[in-house]
Write a protein that holds these residues in place. Sequence first.
Motif, PDB file in Angstrom:
ATOM      1  N   LEU A 169       0.852  -1.183   0.000  1.00 57.33           N
ATOM      2  CA  LEU A 169       0.000   0.000   0.000  1.00 57.33           C
ATOM      3  C   LEU A 169       0.889   1.234   0.000  1.00 57.33           C
ATOM      4  N   VAL A 170       0.667   2.103  -0.970  1.00 51.75           N
ATOM      5  CA  VAL A 170       1.450   3.329  -1.118  1.00 51.75           C
ATOM      6  C   VAL A 170       0.487   4.503  -0.997  1.00 51.75           C
TER       7      VAL A 170
ATOM      8  N   VAL B  45       5.092   2.934  -7.596  1.00 53.30           N
ATOM      9  CA  VAL B  45       4.211   1.768  -7.462  1.00 53.30           C
ATOM     10  C   VAL B  45       4.496   0.732  -8.536  1.00 53.30           C
ATOM     11  N   ARG B  46       4.344  -0.529  -8.151  1.00 56.34           N
ATOM     12  CA  ARG B  46       4.591  -1.660  -9.043  1.00 56.34           C
ATOM     13  C   ARG B  46       3.331  -2.516  -9.141  1.00 56.34           C
ATOM     14  N   GLU B  47       3.333  -3.423 -10.080  1.00 57.96           N
ATOM     15  CA  GLU B  47       2.212  -4.330 -10.270  1.00 57.96           C
ATOM     16  C   GLU B  47       1.857  -5.014  -8.953  1.00 57.96           C
ATOM     17  N   GLY B  48       0.580  -4.996  -8.639  1.00 55.47           N
ATOM     18  CA  GLY B  48       0.100  -5.596  -7.396  1.00 55.47           C
ATOM     19  C   GLY B  48      -0.018  -4.610  -6.247  1.00 55.47           C
ATOM     20  N   ASP B  49       0.582  -3.432  -6.376  1.00 54.81           N
ATOM     21  CA  ASP B  49       0.491  -2.402  -5.340  1.00 54.81           C
ATOM     22  C   ASP B  49      -0.868  -1.701  -5.423  1.00 54.81           C
ATOM     23  N   THR B  50      -1.175  -0.927  -4.385  1.00 59.00           N
ATOM     24  CA  THR B  50      -2.384  -0.101  -4.362  1.00 59.00           C
ATOM     25  C   THR B  50      -1.996   1.310  -3.946  1.00 59.00           C
TER      26      THR B  50
END
Length: 180
Positions: A2-3, A53-58
């Motif tokens: 989570l970002v 942010v990377r794939e799978g992050d929110t």
Amino acid sequence: MLVGYGRVSSSSQSLDIQNEALAAAGCDKVFTEKMSGRSTIDREQLAMAIDFVREGDTLVVTRLDRLARSVGDLHRIIETLTSKGVEFRCLAQQGVNTDSSTGRLMLSVLGAVAMFENDLRLERQREGIEKAKRAGKYRGRKPTINPDRVKELRQNGMGPAAIARELQIARASVYRALAA
């Protein structure tokens, strides 16, 4: 991961409430800035958050208007996140996310409402300024540059760049003051 992303419009405002909410939501990393939300241009921390942010992050925000105030900007940001495989979630407006068709619909509707509210605020502001002008009460912003001081420094042989540094103003402002 989570970002979080937090933003306030002016340097006199505090990010504390947003930081606390993002931490409570479980954000591992938080990007914050004090910038106007009218446009995404020059919002360095937003660009860094989107880049981070990377794939799978929110990407998480406390309120939708912290991310964008125009539907166009909102859709561009969401498109970028989606193309990276990143989800989006808004804490204050439950159900505003990108992981369901209903969430995406709510995102578009609330984005349109935020843009509408911004347009109404600007319209009221313009009406107030026009009314004040008609009443002779509106004079515009008070001058921050003393043209006499600029001319005095120029007459003493100082160049425009040196005047700008001395008075901590833009060089273009020096030229405007000299031309006046």
